[in-house]
Design an enzyme around this catalytic site. Structure first.
Site, PDB file in Angstrom:
ATOM      1  N   GLY A  15       0.839  -1.204   0.000  1.00  0.00           N
ATOM      2  CA  GLY A  15       0.000   0.000   0.000  1.00  0.00           C
ATOM      3  C   GLY A  15       0.870   1.249   0.000  1.00  0.00           C
ATOM      4  O   GLY A  15       0.505   2.264   0.599  1.00  0.00           O
ATOM      5  N   ARG A  18       0.140   5.428  -1.923  1.00  0.00           N
ATOM      6  CA  ARG A  18      -0.576   6.649  -1.493  1.00  0.00           C
ATOM      7  C   ARG A  18      -0.709   6.669   0.041  1.00  0.00           C
ATOM      8  O   ARG A  18      -0.357   5.708   0.722  1.00  0.00           O
ATOM      9  CB  ARG A  18      -1.960   6.739  -2.150  1.00  0.00           C
ATOM     10  N   GLY A  53      11.893   8.225  -7.812  1.00  0.00           N
ATOM     11  CA  GLY A  53      13.331   8.001  -7.975  1.00  0.00           C
ATOM     12  C   GLY A  53      13.620   7.044  -9.117  1.00  0.00           C
ATOM     13  O   GLY A  53      12.710   6.603  -9.824  1.00  0.00           O
ATOM     14  N   ASN A  91       1.347  -2.435   5.337  1.00  0.00           N
ATOM     15  CA  ASN A  91       0.572  -1.202   5.539  1.00  0.00           C
ATOM     16  C   ASN A  91      -0.767  -1.214   4.786  1.00  0.00           C
ATOM     17  O   ASN A  91      -1.707  -0.558   5.207  1.00  0.00           O
ATOM     18  CB  ASN A  91       1.418  -0.002   5.087  1.00  0.00           C
ATOM     19  N   TYR A 156     -13.546  -4.184  10.281  1.00  0.00           N
ATOM     20  CA  TYR A 156     -12.229  -3.520  10.275  1.00  0.00           C
ATOM     21  C   TYR A 156     -11.535  -3.681  11.626  1.00  0.00           C
ATOM     22  O   TYR A 156     -10.346  -4.014  11.697  1.00  0.00           O
ATOM     23  CB  TYR A 156     -12.432  -2.038   9.933  1.00  0.00           C
ATOM     24  N   ILE A 189      -5.568   9.788  11.415  1.00  0.00           N
ATOM     25  CA  ILE A 189      -4.519  10.425  10.630  1.00  0.00           C
ATOM     26  C   ILE A 189      -5.158  11.045   9.396  1.00  0.00           C
ATOM     27  O   ILE A 189      -6.043  10.437   8.782  1.00  0.00           O
ATOM     28  CB  ILE A 189      -3.474   9.361  10.186  1.00  0.00           C
TER      29      ILE A 189
HETATM   30  P1  NAI Z   1      -5.318   4.542   1.816  1.00  0.00           P
HETATM   31  O1  NAI Z   1      -6.692   4.080   1.481  1.00  0.00           O
HETATM   32  O2  NAI Z   1      -4.908   5.924   1.455  1.00  0.00           O
HETATM   33  O3  NAI Z   1      -4.248   3.521   1.176  1.00  0.00           O
HETATM   34  C1  NAI Z   1      -4.423   2.148   1.289  1.00  0.00           C
HETATM   35  C2  NAI Z   1      -3.387   1.425   0.465  1.00  0.00           C
HETATM   36  O4  NAI Z   1      -3.653   0.020   0.539  1.00  0.00           O
HETATM   37  C3  NAI Z   1      -3.403   1.808  -1.010  1.00  0.00           C
HETATM   38  O5  NAI Z   1      -2.074   1.870  -1.479  1.00  0.00           O
HETATM   39  C4  NAI Z   1      -4.121   0.638  -1.674  1.00  0.00           C
HETATM   40  O6  NAI Z   1      -3.670   0.395  -3.005  1.00  0.00           O
HETATM   41  C5  NAI Z   1      -3.706  -0.513  -0.771  1.00  0.00           C
HETATM   42  N1  NAI Z   1      -4.671  -1.612  -0.830  1.00  0.00           N
HETATM   43  C6  NAI Z   1      -5.943  -1.612  -0.353  1.00  0.00           C
HETATM   44  N2  NAI Z   1      -6.523  -2.793  -0.650  1.00  0.00           N
HETATM   45  C7  NAI Z   1      -5.616  -3.537  -1.333  1.00  0.00           C
HETATM   46  C8  NAI Z   1      -5.626  -4.838  -1.918  1.00  0.00           C
HETATM   47  N3  NAI Z   1      -6.706  -5.638  -1.872  1.00  0.00           N
HETATM   48  N4  NAI Z   1      -4.509  -5.285  -2.543  1.00  0.00           N
HETATM   49  C9  NAI Z   1      -3.414  -4.497  -2.621  1.00  0.00           C
HETATM   50  N5  NAI Z   1      -3.333  -3.262  -2.074  1.00  0.00           N
HETATM   51  C10 NAI Z   1      -4.442  -2.784  -1.441  1.00  0.00           C
HETATM   52  O7  NAI Z   1      -5.149   4.258   3.386  1.00  0.00           O
HETATM   53  P2  NAI Z   1      -4.281   4.980   4.519  1.00  0.00           P
HETATM   54  O8  NAI Z   1      -5.152   5.904   5.247  1.00  0.00           O
HETATM   55  O9  NAI Z   1      -3.000   5.473   3.981  1.00  0.00           O
HETATM   56  O10 NAI Z   1      -4.018   3.736   5.514  1.00  0.00           O
HETATM   57  C11 NAI Z   1      -2.847   2.946   5.462  1.00  0.00           C
HETATM   58  C12 NAI Z   1      -2.934   1.919   6.587  1.00  0.00           C
HETATM   59  O11 NAI Z   1      -3.066   2.594   7.845  1.00  0.00           O
HETATM   60  C13 NAI Z   1      -4.142   0.993   6.470  1.00  0.00           C
HETATM   61  O12 NAI Z   1      -3.790  -0.306   6.893  1.00  0.00           O
HETATM   62  C14 NAI Z   1      -5.129   1.597   7.444  1.00  0.00           C
HETATM   63  O13 NAI Z   1      -6.028   0.638   7.924  1.00  0.00           O
HETATM   64  C15 NAI Z   1      -4.196   2.104   8.525  1.00  0.00           C
HETATM   65  N6  NAI Z   1      -4.759   3.157   9.360  1.00  0.00           N
HETATM   66  C16 NAI Z   1      -5.134   4.374   8.825  1.00  0.00           C
HETATM   67  C17 NAI Z   1      -5.627   5.354   9.663  1.00  0.00           C
HETATM   68  C18 NAI Z   1      -6.027   6.694   9.155  1.00  0.00           C
HETATM   69  O14 NAI Z   1      -6.473   7.509   9.949  1.00  0.00           O
HETATM   70  N7  NAI Z   1      -5.879   6.982   7.870  1.00  0.00           N
HETATM   71  C19 NAI Z   1      -5.801   5.127  11.098  1.00  0.00           C
HETATM   72  C20 NAI Z   1      -5.379   3.842  11.544  1.00  0.00           C
HETATM   73  C21 NAI Z   1      -4.869   2.911  10.690  1.00  0.00           C
END
Ligand code: NAI
Length: 250
Positions: A15, A18, A53, A91, A156, A189
């Site tokens: 992930g 982004r 890069g 992630n 979740y 976040i």
């Molecule tokens: P985001 O939605 O911006 O990015 C998620 C990433 O996971 C993306 O790169 C997407 O391509 C990838 N992804 C999702 N499903 C996928 C799949 N089936 N196969 C391959 N890649 C997949 O999410 P964000 O906010 O950057 O979150 C990142 C991590 O942090 C996640 O695990 C989320 O649960 C966790 N998190 C986020 C919080 C927040 O406030 N944004 C709070 C607590 C945890």
């Protein structure tokens, strides 16, 4: 941020195209690491990597991380093209929120399969080479809601709480081979995930955060980098909260 020197290290960040993952990738690159970033879509990930890069330092890959065979194939390609992985950052994650009484079986299983199954699929493949070289660091990104629960997120929070148990058990199994496994639990976040919240929900959230504001992706990256650093060699099986004081563990 270039607090650490990770020159010569290869990190795999799921992930990483982004949000929080992208910030982790940028922070690792700034510390001299090489990075394989993954996303759902190989072309989009490759394009993102090209912005960051040269191919010598960062490459993008992609597949559905819930698909174990596809993950194994992708890791094989990464090892062939970039070499041995030193750091794995699980992630990638998604939400499919719904009140429990309305939650469809597909919403339940998809979130478990991606958030928990995805980490399993990567660790399953990389644990062996890590054990062989008697070195490796794994950081799993869980969530504050895996610790305290959240209405509308039964799937979740179960996946993220599961990831905490996964982290602790794997930490015990891999410790004799000098591999550490830790979790970082972000609170709220600022990312696309939290931008989707209504103003009302965001305001009530802020009121529940002792520091009084939402965190930034770089706050999460800072915790991840620390756990990958030499100074954290004696830390394993821990959950590091990055949540503005929302949860205080004893
Ligand atoms: P985001 O939605 O911006 O990015 C998620 C990433 O996971 C993306 O790169 C997407 O391509 C990838 N992804 C999702 N499903 C996928 C799949 N089936 N196969 C391959 N890649 C997949 O999410 P964000 O906010 O950057 O979150 C990142 C991590 O942090 C996640 O695990 C989320 O649960 C966790 N998190 C986020 C919080 C927040 O406030 N944004 C709070 C607590 C945890």
């Amino acid at each position: 941020m270039s607090t650490y020197d990770f020159t010569g290290r290869l990190a795999l960040v799921t992930g990483g195209n982004r949000g929080i993952g992208l910030d982790i990738v940028k922070s690792l690159l700034a510390c001299g690491a090489r990075v394989a970033l993954t996303g759902s879509d190989p072309e989009r990930s490759a394009a993102r990597a090209a912005e960051l890069g040269s191919e010598d330092t960062v490459r993008g890959y992609g597949c559905d991380i819930a698909d174990g065979e596809a993950v194994a194939e992708m890791i094989k390609q990464i090892r062939e093209e970039m070499g041995e992985v030193d750091f794995l950052i699980n992630n990638a994650g998604l939400t499919k929120d719904n009140l429990f009484m309305r939650m469809k079986a597909e919403e339940w299983s998809r979130v478990i399969d991606v958030n928990l199954g995805g980490a399993y699929n990567f660790c399953r493949v990389l644990a062996r080479p890590f054990m062989k070289k008697r070195e490796g660091r794994i950081v799993n990104i869980t969530s504050v809601v895996g610790q305290i629960g959240n209405a509308g997120q039964v799937n979740y929070s179960a996946s993220k709480a599961g990831l905490i148990g996964f982290t602790k058990s794997l930490a015990k199994e891999l410790a004799p081979r000098n591999i550490t496994v830790n979790a970082v639990a972000p609170g709220f976040i600022k990312t696309d995930m939290t931008d989707a919240l209504s103003d009302e929900v965001r305001e009530s959230l802020q009121a529940s955060i002792p520091l009084g504001y939402l965190g930034e992706a770089e706050d999460v990256s800072a915790a991840v980098l620390f756990l990958l650093s030499p100074g954290a060699r004696y830390i394993s099986g821990q959950v590091l909260g990055v949540n503005g004081g929302m949860v205080m563990q004893g």
